[in-house]
Design an enzyme around this catalytic site. Structure first.
Site, PDB file in Angstrom:
ATOM      1  N   SER A 279      10.508 -15.736   7.596  1.00  0.00           N
ATOM      2  CA  SER A 279      10.022 -15.444   8.945  1.00  0.00           C
ATOM      3  C   SER A 279      10.402 -14.035   9.362  1.00  0.00           C
ATOM      4  O   SER A 279      11.490 -13.553   9.074  1.00  0.00           O
ATOM      5  CB  SER A 279      10.597 -16.435   9.953  1.00  0.00           C
ATOM      6  OG  SER A 279      10.159 -16.112  11.263  1.00  0.00           O
TER       7      SER A 279
ATOM      8  N   GLU B  89       8.284 -21.777  17.700  1.00  0.00           N
ATOM      9  CA  GLU B  89       7.620 -20.503  18.008  1.00  0.00           C
ATOM     10  C   GLU B  89       6.366 -20.742  18.849  1.00  0.00           C
ATOM     11  O   GLU B  89       6.119 -20.033  19.835  1.00  0.00           O
ATOM     12  CB  GLU B  89       7.267 -19.813  16.701  1.00  0.00           C
ATOM     13  CG  GLU B  89       6.509 -18.506  16.812  1.00  0.00           C
ATOM     14  CD  GLU B  89       6.112 -17.992  15.440  1.00  0.00           C
ATOM     15  OE1 GLU B  89       4.916 -17.674  15.255  1.00  0.00           O
ATOM     16  OE2 GLU B  89       6.985 -17.917  14.553  1.00  0.00           O
TER      17      GLU B  89
ATOM     18  N   HIS C 270      10.654 -24.207  12.732  1.00  0.00           N
ATOM     19  CA  HIS C 270      10.791 -22.859  13.321  1.00  0.00           C
ATOM     20  C   HIS C 270       9.459 -22.430  13.919  1.00  0.00           C
ATOM     21  O   HIS C 270       9.394 -21.947  15.055  1.00  0.00           O
ATOM     22  CB  HIS C 270      11.241 -21.876  12.241  1.00  0.00           C
ATOM     23  CG  HIS C 270      11.071 -20.422  12.605  1.00  0.00           C
ATOM     24  ND1 HIS C 270       9.840 -19.788  12.602  1.00  0.00           N
ATOM     25  CD2 HIS C 270      11.975 -19.479  12.967  1.00  0.00           C
ATOM     26  CE1 HIS C 270       9.989 -18.534  12.978  1.00  0.00           C
ATOM     27  NE2 HIS C 270      11.271 -18.308  13.189  1.00  0.00           N
ATOM     28  N   ASN C 271       8.382 -22.597  13.164  1.00  0.00           N
ATOM     29  CA  ASN C 271       7.071 -22.184  13.654  1.00  0.00           C
ATOM     30  C   ASN C 271       6.605 -23.048  14.815  1.00  0.00           C
ATOM     31  O   ASN C 271       5.937 -22.555  15.730  1.00  0.00           O
ATOM     32  CB  ASN C 271       6.057 -22.224  12.517  1.00  0.00           C
ATOM     33  CG  ASN C 271       6.213 -21.068  11.555  1.00  0.00           C
ATOM     34  OD1 ASN C 271       7.283 -20.487  11.439  1.00  0.00           O
ATOM     35  ND2 ASN C 271       5.148 -20.727  10.850  1.00  0.00           N
TER      36      ASN C 271
ATOM     37  N   LYS D 109      11.384 -24.188   8.105  1.00  0.00           N
ATOM     38  CA  LYS D 109      10.471 -23.109   8.490  1.00  0.00           C
ATOM     39  C   LYS D 109       9.322 -23.649   9.335  1.00  0.00           C
ATOM     40  O   LYS D 109       8.883 -23.007  10.290  1.00  0.00           O
ATOM     41  CB  LYS D 109       9.928 -22.410   7.237  1.00  0.00           C
ATOM     42  CG  LYS D 109       8.863 -21.332   7.515  1.00  0.00           C
ATOM     43  CD  LYS D 109       9.375 -20.256   8.480  1.00  0.00           C
ATOM     44  CE  LYS D 109       8.532 -18.989   8.431  1.00  0.00           C
ATOM     45  NZ  LYS D 109       7.120 -19.181   8.757  1.00  0.00           N
TER      46      LYS D 109
END
Length: 484
Positions: A129, A191, A187-188, A184
């Site tokens: 990222s 986001e 995380h997105n 991940k």
């Protein structure tokens, strides 16, 4: 000719920048791209005079690598990853390593790790990222897969990773099989939620409070000096200051309000459903992008459907501290949902995720890097089994005070007809989580009435199920009890 330390497949922006990052830290990188002309363009362009080995075939790439061979794939998720694995696998030897650095769906990573492990090869699915700038100067890296491969890639990954404020690399081993790509993905998803919350604050400022982009630029720039300090708040301030060179208008005002997405937010929302974890803010952020894509329908509907005619009559400057606190509380609720999903998935897959370390490696390099990740790291370092971030003493104090600001903000938005799906979801999540009793008792009665699905009683131990013959004609037979 000397052998390369690592090979990389895929010379798009992320791949090129990661290679330049690796080379800058002393590593020799062999590279290959399906469109071979891109290899020559890179070697003769950005890579000129540097320690790169351009390869025109996968055979040449594999032959250029020292043992154990390390091949990193920076290609589009899905079928292209499987295609390259099929090309490279027959050329490798037991103990060689394939690394998938794209945004692959974690079930695919679990499948590939199992398949390659049975053939004596090590597989790492790693989240990267930070966008193109992060790839070049230092991303946040989240590797997971076969743990025996970690010592062979750790020096490279930790050398090229961003540095947290304490100087530690924003890269650490996450866990087995699909753990890295799952983290991940979450995380997105966070986001998505972060970006939507900021957009809702912007919408309320512009269409509700009547502020100009220049005024909003000043506000976000100021907010970025306090608890909201983050990459996304910072770039929002930057964006609001830019003028369109063609028209002289604020750039943000000439951009069409139809958002795109690449699927990781949708995957995170689906994971919430699969694991039975409530993550409504992330889901609403995904749906907000879907709604934005209905541009033509919305334009037609705006001429036919009535909304609020109220206008804000107060002082925008006086209301901004309330909006600031509302945004912070909503942000905390979003991260609480994301880490709850990580906890349940970790238990289900036996990944033993270290949430404090995850917060630490998100502290720099990645898109959601933010000051308050220090508090999240500290919360999990003090209580590794913390059920929910809202129960940590620091965050509990913030939300116990700040929920009032969130309520005031949503009330104003409702009065003015400004949609705030993610902020509203944050408040609903907060109020639901703090409720000792929810109306699911009636829901269970309804399910038992029409489907004999049974229910538990408040005056009996958990795990005992009962059925009522509501109509007098249903009999005593009940359906089996299960949760999908």
């Amino acid at each position: 000719m000397s052998k390369a330390d690592i090979g990389l497949v895929g010379l798009a922006v992320m791949g090129e920048n990661l290679m330049l990052n690796m080379e800058r830290h002393g590593y020799t990188v062999a590279c290959f791209n399906r469109t071979v002309s891109k290899v020559d363009e890179f070697i003769n362009g950005r890579g000129r005079g540097k320690k790169f080995i351009g390869c025109h075939s996968v055979e040449q790439l594999v032959g250029a690598l020292q043992l154990p061979r390390r091949v990193m794939l920076m290609v589009k998720a899905g079928k292209p990853v499987d295609e390259f694995i099929a090309l490279i696998e027959p050329l490798l030897s037991p103990g060689d390593i394939i690394i998938d650095g794209g945004n692959s769906h974690y079930p695919d990573t679990i499948r590939r790790a199992k398949y390659l492990g049975e053939r004596g090869l090590f597989y790492i699915g790693t989240g990267v990222s930070g966008g193109e700038e992060g790839a070049l100067h230092g991303p946040s890296i989240m590797p997971g897969g076969h743990s025996k491969a970690w010592p062979h890639v750790k020096p490279i990954f930790q050398a090229i990773a961003a540095r947290a404020p304490d100087g530690s690399p924003c890269c650490e081993w996450i866990g087995s099989d699909g753990a890295g790509h799952f983290v991940k993905m979450v995380h997105n998803g966070i986001e998505y939620g972060d970006m939507q919350l900021i957009c809702e604050a912007y919408h309320l400022m512009s269409h509700g409070l009547g502020m100009t982009p220049d005024q909003m630029h000043a506000v976000f720039a100021e907010w970025n000096k306090g608890v909201l300090d983050s990459y996304l708040i910072g770039i929002t301030a930057d964006i609001l200051a830019v003028k369109d060179p063609e028209t002289g208008r604020p750039m943000v005002d000439v951009i069409l309000d139809a958002a795109g997405q690449k699927g990781t937010g949708k995957w995170t929302s689906q994971a919430g459903l699969d694991f039975g974890v409530p993550i409504p803010q992330i889901a609403e952020a995904v749906f907000a992008r879907c709604m934005s894509a209905l541009k033509e329908e919305r334009m037609a509907a705006s001429a036919k459907l009535k909304g609020s005619t109220k206008r804000f009559r107060g002082s925008a400057e006086a209301f901004l501290p309330t909006l600031h606190d509302a945004l912070y509380v909503a942000k905390i609720c979003s991260y609480a949902q994301g880490f709850h999903l990580l906890r349940v998935a970790s238990e289900e897959h036996q990944w033993d995720l270290r949430f404090g370390e995850i917060a630490r490696i998100w502290r720099a390099g990645c898109i959601i890097r933010a000051r308050f990740l220090d508090q999240i790291r500290d919360a999990f370092h003090k209580r590794s089994k913390l059920a929910n971030l809202l129960l940590d003493p620091y965050f509990r104090r913030v939300v116990n005070k700040g929920h009032k600001a969130l309520r005031k903000t949503i009330k104003l938005a409702v009065d003015l007809g400004v949609p705030t799906p993610s902020m509203s979801a944050a408040l609903n999540y907060y109020d639901s989580y703090r409720s000792e009793r929810l109306p699911a008792n009636l829901l269970q009665a309804q399910r038992d009435y029409f489907g004999a699905h049974t229910y538990e009683r408040t005056d009996k131990p958990r795990g005992e199920f009962f059925h009522t013959n509501w109509t007098g004609t249903g009999g005593k037979t009940a359906a089996s009890t299960y949760t999908v």
